[in-house]
Design an enzyme around this catalytic site. Structure first.
Site, PDB file in Angstrom:
ATOM      1  N   TYR A 192       3.271  -0.223   0.858  1.00  0.00           N
ATOM      2  CA  TYR A 192       3.332  -1.679   0.690  1.00  0.00           C
ATOM      3  C   TYR A 192       2.108  -2.182  -0.062  1.00  0.00           C
ATOM      4  O   TYR A 192       2.219  -2.982  -1.003  1.00  0.00           O
ATOM      5  CB  TYR A 192       3.435  -2.341   2.059  1.00  0.00           C
ATOM      6  CG  TYR A 192       3.375  -3.843   2.028  1.00  0.00           C
ATOM      7  CD1 TYR A 192       4.436  -4.595   1.548  1.00  0.00           C
ATOM      8  CD2 TYR A 192       2.243  -4.521   2.491  1.00  0.00           C
ATOM      9  CE1 TYR A 192       4.383  -5.987   1.528  1.00  0.00           C
ATOM     10  CE2 TYR A 192       2.184  -5.907   2.490  1.00  0.00           C
ATOM     11  CZ  TYR A 192       3.256  -6.638   1.999  1.00  0.00           C
ATOM     12  OH  TYR A 192       3.196  -8.007   1.979  1.00  0.00           O
TER      13      TYR A 192
ATOM     14  N   SER B 236      -1.580  -9.353  -0.792  1.00  0.00           N
ATOM     15  CA  SER B 236      -1.788  -9.171   0.649  1.00  0.00           C
ATOM     16  C   SER B 236      -3.208  -8.696   0.907  1.00  0.00           C
ATOM     17  O   SER B 236      -3.758  -7.904   0.126  1.00  0.00           O
ATOM     18  CB  SER B 236      -0.807  -8.139   1.211  1.00  0.00           C
ATOM     19  OG  SER B 236      -1.112  -7.845   2.558  1.00  0.00           O
TER      20      SER B 236
END
Length: 247
Positions: free
Chosen positions: A156, A143
C-alpha cells in the site's frame, strides 16, 4: 445597477461517497463550493452525501466512474462541466488499502491497489490537467505510512509513494497555469477503510502514537483539503502530513 451573480466554485471529489471523501464534500459545500460526489460502487451512499450538501444549501450532484478507466473518467468530467459549468478543484480521495506482510502478499491484491491508487491517480490527474480552470487546485491523497514504514503496509505504501512523486512533478509541469497541486497524507484516521479488520488492540496502539493521543477524524483531514482547495495559493508541490504529529 444590478449586482452580477457570482457562480460558486466547483469541486469534484472522487471517493466522495464515504469516509474522508464524504467529510471533504461536507466541508467544501460549507465553504460555498458546488460539489460533484463521485462513487464507484455505492450510489445510495453518494446520494445521501449529496442530499446532505443540498440540505445545507449547496449545489451537489453525483457522478460515477471507475477511476482507472480513462473513458469513464473523461465522461465523468464531461458530466460535471455540463451540469455545474466547469471544474475549479479536483480532490482525488478514492483509494484501496489491502494489508499483508510482503512475503505473504497476494499479487492480485497488489494489482488491485496499483490499478486504483496509481493508475487511478494518473488517469484522474491527467483529466484534471485538461479541465481545471485557472486559479484552481488539484489535491491528491497520499498516506503517512509512506514515512512511518509500518509492517504489513509495504505494498500500500508503495502505491502512495508513487502518488507523492507524481504530485510533486505535476506541480512543476503546470507552471504558468495558476493551478496548485498538492498531496494530503493522512495518519491513522477513524474511517471504515482504516478500521476494517483491525483488532481493538492494534487500533488503540495506533491511536496512542500521535502526541494528541487519538485517531484522526475525517473532518480533520477535510480541514487540510479545504485549505489547499481555497486560500493556500502559495502552497504548491507539497505532501502535507495531516496526522496529529505522529511523524
Amino acid at each position: 445597477m444590478d449586482t452580477p451573480v457570482v457562480s460558486p466554485r466547483v469541486a469534484l471529489v472522487t471517493g466522495g461517497s464515504g469516509g474522508i471523501g464524504a467529510a471533504v464534500v461536507r466541508r467544501l459545500a460549507a465553504d460555498g463550493f458546488a460539489v460533484a460526489v463521485h462513487y464507484a460502487g455505492s450510489r445510495d451512499r453518494a446520494e445521501d452525501v449529496a442530499r446532505a450538501a443540498r440540505d445545507a444549501g449547496a449545489t451537489a450532484i453525483v457522478v460515477n466512474a471507475d477511476v482507472a478507466d480513462e473513458h469513464a473518467v473523461a465522461a465523468m468530467f464531461d458530466a460535471v462541466e455540463r451540469e455545474l459549468g466547469g471544474i475549479d478543484v479536483l480532490v482525488h480521495s478514492a483509494g484501496v488499502m489491502l494489508l499483508s506482510p510482503l512475503g505473504d502478499l497476494d499479487l492480485d491484491d497488489f494489482d488491485r491497489m496499483h490499478r486504483t491508487n496509481v493508475r487511478g491517480t494518473v488517469v484522474v490527474a491527467r483529466e484534471a490537467v485538461r479541465r481545471v480552470r485557472a486559479g484552481g487546485a488539484i489535491v491528491t491523497f497520499s498516506s503517512t505510512v509512506v514515512k512511518l514504514a509500518l509492517p504489513t503496509y509495504a505494498a500500500y505504501a508503495a502505491t502512495k509513494g508513487a502518488v507523492d512523486a507524481m504530485t510533486m512533478i505535476l506541480a512543476k509541469e503546470l507552471r504558468g497555469r495558476d493551478i496548485t497541486v498538492n498531496a494530503v497524507a493522512p495518519g491513522p484516521t477513524a474511517t471504515p477503510l482504516f478500521l476494517d479488520g483491525k483488532p481493538q488492540e492494534a487500533i488503540d496502539k495506533l491511536a496512542a502514537m500521535p502526541p494528541l493521543q487519538r485517531l484522526g477524524e475525517p473532518a480533520d483531514i477535510a480541514d487540510a483539503v479545504a485549505y489547499l482547495a481555497g486560500p493556500a495559493r502559495w502552497v504548491n508541490g507539497q505532501v502535507i502530513y495531516v496526522n496529529g504529529g505522529i511523524a
